[in-house]
Every structure is written in C-alpha cells, then in structure tokens.
Design an enzyme around this catalytic site. Structure first.
Site, short mmCIF file in Angstrom:
data_model
loop_
_atom_site.label_atom_id
_atom_site.label_comp_id
_atom_site.label_asym_id
_atom_site.label_seq_id
_atom_site.Cartn_x
_atom_site.Cartn_y
_atom_site.Cartn_z
N GLY A 9 56.04 52.83 -48.69
CA GLY A 9 55.52 52.30 -47.44
C GLY A 9 55.06 53.43 -46.53
O GLY A 9 53.97 53.97 -46.68
N GLY A 10 55.91 53.82 -45.60
CA GLY A 10 55.54 54.78 -44.56
C GLY A 10 54.87 56.05 -45.09
O GLY A 10 53.87 56.51 -44.53
N GLY A 22 62.10 51.41 -44.85
CA GLY A 22 61.80 51.89 -43.50
C GLY A 22 62.99 52.44 -42.74
O GLY A 22 62.91 52.65 -41.53
N ASN A 44 51.97 50.99 -50.09
CA ASN A 44 51.85 49.71 -49.39
C ASN A 44 51.63 50.03 -47.92
O ASN A 44 52.56 50.46 -47.24
CB ASN A 44 53.13 48.89 -49.61
CG ASN A 44 53.14 47.60 -48.80
OD1 ASN A 44 52.14 47.23 -48.19
ND2 ASN A 44 54.28 46.92 -48.80
N TRP A 45 50.42 49.84 -47.47
CA TRP A 45 50.10 50.19 -46.08
C TRP A 45 50.62 49.15 -45.09
O TRP A 45 50.53 49.33 -43.89
CB TRP A 45 48.59 50.40 -45.92
CG TRP A 45 48.14 51.79 -46.29
CD1 TRP A 45 48.84 52.71 -47.03
CD2 TRP A 45 46.92 52.44 -45.91
NE1 TRP A 45 48.12 53.87 -47.14
CE2 TRP A 45 46.93 53.74 -46.48
CE3 TRP A 45 45.80 52.05 -45.17
CZ2 TRP A 45 45.88 54.64 -46.30
CZ3 TRP A 45 44.74 52.96 -45.01
CH2 TRP A 45 44.80 54.24 -45.56
N LYS A 46 51.11 48.02 -45.59
CA LYS A 46 51.63 46.95 -44.73
C LYS A 46 50.59 46.62 -43.66
O LYS A 46 49.40 46.68 -43.93
CB LYS A 46 52.99 47.36 -44.16
CG LYS A 46 53.95 47.81 -45.27
CD LYS A 46 55.37 47.96 -44.84
CE LYS A 46 56.22 48.36 -46.05
NZ LYS A 46 57.63 48.44 -45.75
N HIS A 77 57.06 40.50 -51.42
CA HIS A 77 57.68 41.61 -50.68
C HIS A 77 58.76 41.04 -49.76
O HIS A 77 58.61 39.95 -49.21
CB HIS A 77 56.62 42.35 -49.86
CG HIS A 77 57.13 43.64 -49.30
ND1 HIS A 77 57.93 43.69 -48.19
CD2 HIS A 77 57.00 44.92 -49.74
CE1 HIS A 77 58.26 44.96 -47.95
NE2 HIS A 77 57.70 45.72 -48.88
N GLU A 84 59.50 41.64 -46.84
CA GLU A 84 59.05 41.32 -45.48
C GLU A 84 58.38 39.95 -45.44
O GLU A 84 58.48 39.23 -44.44
CB GLU A 84 58.11 42.43 -44.98
CG GLU A 84 58.91 43.69 -44.64
CD GLU A 84 58.15 45.00 -44.77
OE1 GLU A 84 56.91 44.99 -44.88
OE2 GLU A 84 58.82 46.05 -44.77
N GLU A 99 63.16 46.89 -54.54
CA GLU A 99 63.16 47.43 -53.18
C GLU A 99 64.37 46.86 -52.42
O GLU A 99 64.30 45.75 -51.88
CB GLU A 99 61.88 47.02 -52.43
CG GLU A 99 60.60 47.55 -53.05
CD GLU A 99 59.49 47.68 -52.02
OE1 GLU A 99 58.92 48.75 -51.95
OE2 GLU A 99 59.23 46.71 -51.28
N SER A 158 62.10 53.92 -48.68
CA SER A 158 62.29 55.28 -48.16
C SER A 158 62.05 56.38 -49.19
O SER A 158 62.75 57.38 -49.21
CB SER A 158 63.70 55.42 -47.52
OG SER A 158 63.81 54.55 -46.41
#
Ligand code: 13P
Length: 255
Positions: free
Chosen positions: A236-237, A176, A12-14, A100, A102, A170, A215
């Site tokens: 993510g990251g 993150g 997920n590149w957000k 998600h 977020e 999640e 993470s």
C-alpha cells in the site's frame, strides 16, 4: 514441496492518485524497465479506476502492468457508481484486486460477493487478486488460520488457477500500521494457505501465487521475500513512492 513460481510485486494505490501522480508512476515503470532482461519478478500497480486508462498509456512499453482495485460481480446493469470487469479490461487493466479488507469493512463485502467478483474478473480475462486476512482480535483469539481458511474457501471460485488468480494474505492489523507479523507467523500462515490451495486445487494449487501484504517497506522486504512460501507482496503506502517501491522490487531475490 511447493513449486517455484514467478514472484509478483504489486502496489495498491488505494484512494490515492490523480493525473498529478502519473510522473511518479512513470518513474516506477522506468525503474522496472531497468530489470526487464533478467527481471526475477512481475510488477503491477493497481490504481484508482479513474486513472487506469491514463496509467496504461503512461507505462506503455514498460514491463509494469496496471490493475484495478475492485469490480462488480455483475456483467453490467443498474449499479450506480460501480465498475465492471469489462470496463477495467476496456481501460487496459490486466488484474483487479477483490475482497480487500478495506472493502470488506467499508462496504460489508462478504466472501460470496468476493467470489462473484473474482468470477466476473475471470470471465473477462482479468487476474483476480483475492485478499484474505484476520483482524487483531482474531489473531489474539488464536483463530487466524480458521478465519483465513473460511475466507479462502468462500472467496476463491472453482475456476481459480495459477493463470487467473493470485491470493494475498493481508492481516488487517498490519495494514497501514507499520506492524507486521513475525517472520515465523508469516511463514506458518503461508505454508498453511499453500496446503489449503493444494488440497482444493491439486497441483495447480501449488502454483497460485501467494502474496504477503501489510506494512511491507524497503526495510523489511528482504527478510519477508526470503520466506520461500511468499511469492511476492501487495504494497500500500510504500507503492506511492517510486523510490520505495523500486527498493522493494530490488529486494526480491532470483528464484
Ligand atoms: P500498507 O502497505 O500501507 O500497509 O497497505 C497494505 C495493503 O492494504 C495493500 O493492499
């Protein structure tokens, strides 16, 4: 006993990525290419909506699929700035993340809205990746499973099936932060969710893929993937760097 399902490793590149990052995406596609003949997993990167079309062209011919990160629940209409499921399909997406944390936090998305988005995705032939997960306070209060149960029941539509739905657990506090639940806690939650899916969807519920997200890194992927009720990851990251993403892919054992 849950059936063995083909794992999915999804990035997920957000809100990261412009055309400057397409070469990095290409490196991910090329790396995934190396495992094509005997790949033990499916690979997907969910890019910003503006990149879907170019991302699809960039990875064409590789086993890497491209997805979106959100869609509106309506087919079309007066929703300035929103993206419909049909638009994502038109751009070449295969999947879309919905609900998600977020988006639930930043845009106040409720379970019923998330269900509407999943239905809209299904109606266009997209796989909906439905996200659920508790906050740190909810975990400390001992209600993590209750929270996830409510989100699952409220966000998953009736037509959810292994062919059109993936569920991602999640925990909000793990996203993150470099923090993850203990392996025992991940396993307990996934086993619990699997049981919920089986109760609601019967045999099909044992084949809906259950991803862990929060993470996930090259350093912890192997131990997380060793949990039998974890069918892959939503990353993510670490999905922004081809080296990290491919190292996580390499940690997926054959099942
Ligand atoms: P991180 O892997 O950066 O913790 O993000 C997880 C996530 O939110 C994926 O959807």
């Amino acid at each position: 006993m849950a059936e063995t399902v083909r794992p999915l490793i999804a990035g997920n590149w957000k809100m990261n990525g412009t055309s400057a990052e397409l070469p990095e995406l290409k490196r991910i596609a090329d790396g995934a290419e190396g495992t094509r003949s005997n790949s033990p997993y499916d690979a997907l990167i969910c890019v910003p909506a503006t990149l879907v079309d170019r991302a699809v062209r960039t990875v064409a011919g590789s086993p890497l699929a491209i997805g979106g990160q959100d869609c509106h629940g309506a087919e079309n209409g007066a929703h300035t700035g929103d993206i419909s499921a049909a638009m994502l399909v038109d751009a070449g997406a295969a999947s879309v993340i919905v609900g998600h944390s977020e988006r639930r936090a930043d845009h106040g998305e409720t379970d019923i809205e998330v269900m509407g988005k999943a239905l809209a995705a299904h109606a266009q032939g997209l796989t909906a990746i439905v996200c659920v997960g508790e906050t740190r306070q909810e975990r400390e209060d001992g209600v993590a499973m209750d929270v996830v149960d409510t989100q699952l029941a409220g966000s998953l539509p009736k037509d959810a099936a292994p062919e059109n739905t993936v569920v991602a657990y999640e925990p909000v506090w793990a996203i993150g932060t470099g923090l993850t639940p203990s392996l025992h806690d991940i396993e307990a939650m996934h086993d619990h969710m699997r049981e919920q899916l089986r109760e609601r969807f019967g045999a099909a519920g044992t084949r809906i893929r259950l991803l862990y997200g929060g993470s996930v890194k090259p350093a912890n992927a192997e131990e997380i993937f060793a949990i039998s009720s974890v069918d892959g990851a939503l990353i993510g990251g670490a999905s922004l760097k081809s080296g990290d993403f491919l190292a996580i892919c390499a940690a997926m054992p054959a099942r």
